[in-house]
Scaffold this motif. Structure first.
Motif, PDB file in Angstrom:
ATOM      1  N   LYS A 175      13.323   9.194 -12.697  1.00  0.00           N
ATOM      2  CA  LYS A 175      12.862  10.354 -11.942  1.00  0.00           C
ATOM      3  C   LYS A 175      11.391  10.208 -11.570  1.00  0.00           C
ATOM      4  O   LYS A 175      10.628   9.519 -12.235  1.00  0.00           O
ATOM      5  CB  LYS A 175      13.023  11.628 -12.786  1.00  0.00           C
ATOM      6  N   GLY A 176      11.020  10.921 -10.518  1.00  0.00           N
ATOM      7  CA  GLY A 176       9.622  10.989 -10.164  1.00  0.00           C
ATOM      8  C   GLY A 176       8.877  11.944 -11.089  1.00  0.00           C
ATOM      9  O   GLY A 176       9.476  12.673 -11.881  1.00  0.00           O
ATOM     10  N   LEU A 177       7.559  11.945 -10.964  1.00  0.00           N
ATOM     11  CA  LEU A 177       6.715  12.830 -11.770  1.00  0.00           C
ATOM     12  C   LEU A 177       6.988  14.284 -11.411  1.00  0.00           C
ATOM     13  O   LEU A 177       7.064  14.643 -10.237  1.00  0.00           O
ATOM     14  CB  LEU A 177       5.244  12.498 -11.512  1.00  0.00           C
ATOM     15  N   LYS A 178       7.157  15.142 -12.420  1.00  0.00           N
ATOM     16  CA  LYS A 178       7.386  16.562 -12.194  1.00  0.00           C
ATOM     17  C   LYS A 178       6.184  17.361 -12.694  1.00  0.00           C
ATOM     18  O   LYS A 178       5.632  17.075 -13.760  1.00  0.00           O
ATOM     19  CB  LYS A 178       8.653  17.028 -12.929  1.00  0.00           C
ATOM     20  N   THR A 196       0.832  -1.211   0.000  1.00  0.00           N
ATOM     21  CA  THR A 196       0.000   0.000   0.000  1.00  0.00           C
ATOM     22  C   THR A 196       0.860   1.252   0.000  1.00  0.00           C
ATOM     23  O   THR A 196       0.580   2.228  -0.719  1.00  0.00           O
ATOM     24  CB  THR A 196      -0.920   0.001   1.228  1.00  0.00           C
ATOM     25  N   TYR A 197       1.935   1.233   0.783  1.00  0.00           N
ATOM     26  CA  TYR A 197       2.837   2.386   0.867  1.00  0.00           C
ATOM     27  C   TYR A 197       3.471   2.675  -0.496  1.00  0.00           C
ATOM     28  O   TYR A 197       3.506   3.838  -0.942  1.00  0.00           O
ATOM     29  CB  TYR A 197       3.913   2.094   1.910  1.00  0.00           C
ATOM     30  N   ILE A 198       3.950   1.649  -1.164  1.00  0.00           N
ATOM     31  CA  ILE A 198       4.546   1.824  -2.491  1.00  0.00           C
ATOM     32  C   ILE A 198       3.517   2.387  -3.460  1.00  0.00           C
ATOM     33  O   ILE A 198       3.805   3.320  -4.234  1.00  0.00           O
ATOM     34  CB  ILE A 198       5.108   0.483  -3.012  1.00  0.00           C
ATOM     35  N   ARG A 199       2.319   1.864  -3.412  1.00  0.00           N
ATOM     36  CA  ARG A 199       1.249   2.350  -4.297  1.00  0.00           C
ATOM     37  C   ARG A 199       0.935   3.815  -4.019  1.00  0.00           C
ATOM     38  O   ARG A 199       0.724   4.614  -4.950  1.00  0.00           O
ATOM     39  CB  ARG A 199       0.006   1.474  -4.116  1.00  0.00           C
ATOM     40  N   GLU A 200       0.932   4.213  -2.750  1.00  0.00           N
ATOM     41  CA  GLU A 200       0.635   5.614  -2.405  1.00  0.00           C
ATOM     42  C   GLU A 200       1.741   6.556  -2.868  1.00  0.00           C
ATOM     43  O   GLU A 200       1.457   7.656  -3.361  1.00  0.00           O
ATOM     44  CB  GLU A 200       0.418   5.729  -0.894  1.00  0.00           C
ATOM     45  N   LEU A 201       2.992   6.139  -2.703  1.00  0.00           N
ATOM     46  CA  LEU A 201       4.090   6.988  -3.163  1.00  0.00           C
ATOM     47  C   LEU A 201       4.014   7.210  -4.667  1.00  0.00           C
ATOM     48  O   LEU A 201       4.294   8.314  -5.158  1.00  0.00           O
ATOM     49  CB  LEU A 201       5.438   6.359  -2.799  1.00  0.00           C
ATOM     50  N   LYS A 202       3.635   6.186  -5.393  1.00  0.00           N
ATOM     51  CA  LYS A 202       3.554   6.303  -6.854  1.00  0.00           C
ATOM     52  C   LYS A 202       2.341   7.141  -7.281  1.00  0.00           C
ATOM     53  O   LYS A 202       2.475   8.065  -8.093  1.00  0.00           O
ATOM     54  CB  LYS A 202       3.469   4.912  -7.480  1.00  0.00           C
ATOM     55  N   LYS A 203       1.197   6.846  -6.715  1.00  0.00           N
ATOM     56  CA  LYS A 203      -0.029   7.512  -7.156  1.00  0.00           C
ATOM     57  C   LYS A 203      -0.116   8.954  -6.678  1.00  0.00           C
ATOM     58  O   LYS A 203      -0.469   9.854  -7.452  1.00  0.00           O
ATOM     59  CB  LYS A 203      -1.249   6.729  -6.655  1.00  0.00           C
ATOM     60  N   TYR A 204       0.220   9.193  -5.426  1.00  0.00           N
ATOM     61  CA  TYR A 204      -0.020  10.513  -4.846  1.00  0.00           C
ATOM     62  C   TYR A 204       1.213  11.422  -4.838  1.00  0.00           C
ATOM     63  O   TYR A 204       1.086  12.647  -4.906  1.00  0.00           O
ATOM     64  CB  TYR A 204      -0.550  10.365  -3.418  1.00  0.00           C
ATOM     65  N   LEU A 205       2.410  10.829  -4.747  1.00  0.00           N
ATOM     66  CA  LEU A 205       3.617  11.649  -4.684  1.00  0.00           C
ATOM     67  C   LEU A 205       4.423  11.612  -5.974  1.00  0.00           C
ATOM     68  O   LEU A 205       5.451  12.295  -6.077  1.00  0.00           O
ATOM     69  CB  LEU A 205       4.504  11.208  -3.506  1.00  0.00           C
ATOM     70  N   GLY A 206       3.976  10.828  -6.957  1.00  0.00           N
ATOM     71  CA  GLY A 206       4.624  10.833  -8.260  1.00  0.00           C
ATOM     72  C   GLY A 206       5.926  10.071  -8.336  1.00  0.00           C
ATOM     73  O   GLY A 206       6.711  10.257  -9.272  1.00  0.00           O
TER      74      GLY A 206
END
Length: 479
Positions: free
Chosen positions: A320-323, A80-90
């Motif tokens: 990189k993360g989403l910008k 769940t934590y990994i999914r949240e970092l990807k979906k909400y924090l990019g």
């Protein structure tokens, strides 16, 4: 559907109240709702101080048990934590999984947890026993209530902050950042998963409040602090200093910059690989991230060619993360400024990275996001003006032997850490953090001093002060 994140008070997840929450628009384009303090939640938070009446072995074993869950890739909390970092924090998938892996590493490294206590406090036993020291016995006691004001740019900094407080038996009240409300909540929730009634679990509270709104309820929380650990930018540090009670120490981990020094390497690939890592980890959001590279030597073009390859390599292995639009625009503006100034500018595909080769006295925007200024210099003395006390955190160097030559000059100039290139995110046990040994600020030392008949190395007679005053023999005490 908007994700709602409840607060945790003393190890208990609270019911979410839609009438006491704040909606946050994240850079990813998603929205979340965070629970806000109420009179009732403040009363429950301050109802009693939870004493962690455990020995260090019990604390470390509990953390290890939690860590074994985080190590399991099928652990629901981790997924769940990994999914949240990807979906909400990019975060990219690779970045999110690495974050979860590091949480597992920190929790499972039993030897490191013991060593942190040992090197910061002088003994792994001083938290549990009275130890002889000089002419006294000494024991370290928890400060009491530790309030953690977390930043959102580097999730692991929050985990580290919390672990330090747990190791020193402090209660934790954690104020999350709106830009990362997930990490502290996930960590505390994993404690609940393992044992909801454990003293460490019951000593954990996770909450949120905005800095720029009514401070009446947050100030009551702050007034309860025995120690405040503040992370973040200049404004966050000023807020912490302003709102902390007079009796509480404020441990400040504020904004810092870092740089790399490369001295004519024999192995260009290895040198460039280390620098690329130091640029790419956390997309330069961390204090330890390299923003400037100083190259000492004649073969800069060879180094730049290899650094391009390594930055492209990291674009694949740690994307990189989403910008957002503003971040992309800042990146483009910095590129254009460099070109306009006549500098040699190189960039990766889809803004994967940016290199600007410029003189040391040049200054330009720093949009982070894997953007680096590279300067060719003749010797270390040209670098030292850019190493400053209270602002330069980490200096990463290649080859390692060069660090032995320059460490005294760097330390005198104000550098706080000196590491080998490629190791800027690894804080070795025994080292300082922002020039401090943090655990020393999380405890208070009580001394139990020996009685009058105890003779010391310098005073070999019993300390009969009344007699010596009557007989005017004070000089007996003078060695």
């Amino acid at each position: 559907m908007i994700k709602c994140i409840p607060m945790i008070i003393k190890g208990v997840v609270q019911d979410f109240d839609n009438n006491a929450c704040k909606e946050i628009n994240l850079d990813s384009g998603n929205k979340i709702k965070l629970s806000l303090l109420t009179e009732d939640s403040v009363l429950r938070s301050l109802n009693s101080k939870e004493k962690v009446d455990l020995n260090l072995n019990q604390i470390v074993n509990f953390l290890y048990t939690v860590g074994q869950r985080w190590k399991n890739e099928e652990y629901n909390r981790r997924r769940t934590y990994i999914r949240e970092l990807k979906k909400y924090l990019g975060y990219s998938d690779e970045m999110a999984r690495l974050e979860a892996n590091w949480i597992a590493m920190l929790l499972c490294s039993k030897s490191a947890l013991y060593d942190i206590v040992n090197y910061d406090l002088g003994s792994i036993h001083v938290l549990d026993e009275w130890l002889p020291r000089g002419d006294c016995y000494v024991k370290a006691q928890a400060k009491g209530v530790s309030i953690h004001l977390l930043a959102g740019n580097v999730p692991l900094s929050g985990v580290t902050s919390i672990l330090r407080a747990i190791l020193t038996k402090n209660e934790c009240i954690i104020k999350t950042s709106s830009s990362d409300p997930f990490t502290a909540t996930a960590l505390a929730s994993s404690f609940i998963d393992v044992n909801a009634e454990h003293p460490i679990t019951k000593s954990m509270s996770v909450m949120y409040w905005p800095h720029n709104e009514d401070m009446t309820l947050p100030q009551r929380i702050m007034n309860h602090a025995d120690i405040v650990i503040a992370w973040g930018g200049e404004e966050a540090i000023k807020w912490a200093a302003k709102h902390s009670p007079p009796h509480a120490d404020v441990l400040k981990f504020g904004p810092k910059k870092s740089l790399s020094i490369i001295e004519e390497p024999e192995d260009m690939e290895e040198a460039a690989m280390g620098v690329a890592h130091d640029i790419c980890f956390y997309d330069q959001q961390a204090c330890f991230s390299t923003q400037d590279v100083y190259y000492i030597g004649e073969h800069l073009p060879l180094f730049l060619s290899e650094l391009e390859k390594q930055l492209d390599r990291y674009a694949k292995i740690l994307p990189k993360g989403l910008k957002n639009f503003d971040e992309k625009a800042a990146f483009s503006l910095t590129e254009r400024e460099g070109i306009f100034a006549g500098y040699d500018v190189k960039k990766g595909d889809n803004q994967a990275w940016l290199m600007i080769i410029s003189p040391t006295n040049s200054s330009g925007n720093q949009p982070l996001s894997r953007s680096v200024y590279i300067h060719q210099v003749s010797d270390i003395n040209e670098v030292l003006p850019f190493v400053n006390k209270n602002s330069t955190q980490t200096v990463s160097i290649y080859p390692w032997e060069a660090s032995l030559k320059y460490r005294d000059k760097l330390a005198m100039s104000g550098a706080e850490r000196i590491v080998e290139s490629g190791m800027n995110n690894i804080f070795r046990v025994g080292g300082a953090h922002d020039s401090l040994s943090p655990l020393q600020y999380l405890v208070r030392f009580t001394s139990h001093e020996r009685p009058f008949h105890y003779t010391t190395k310098d005073v070999a007679v019993e300390i009969e002060q009344t007699r010596y005053l009557e007989e005017d023999k004070f000089l007996v005490f003078v060695p």
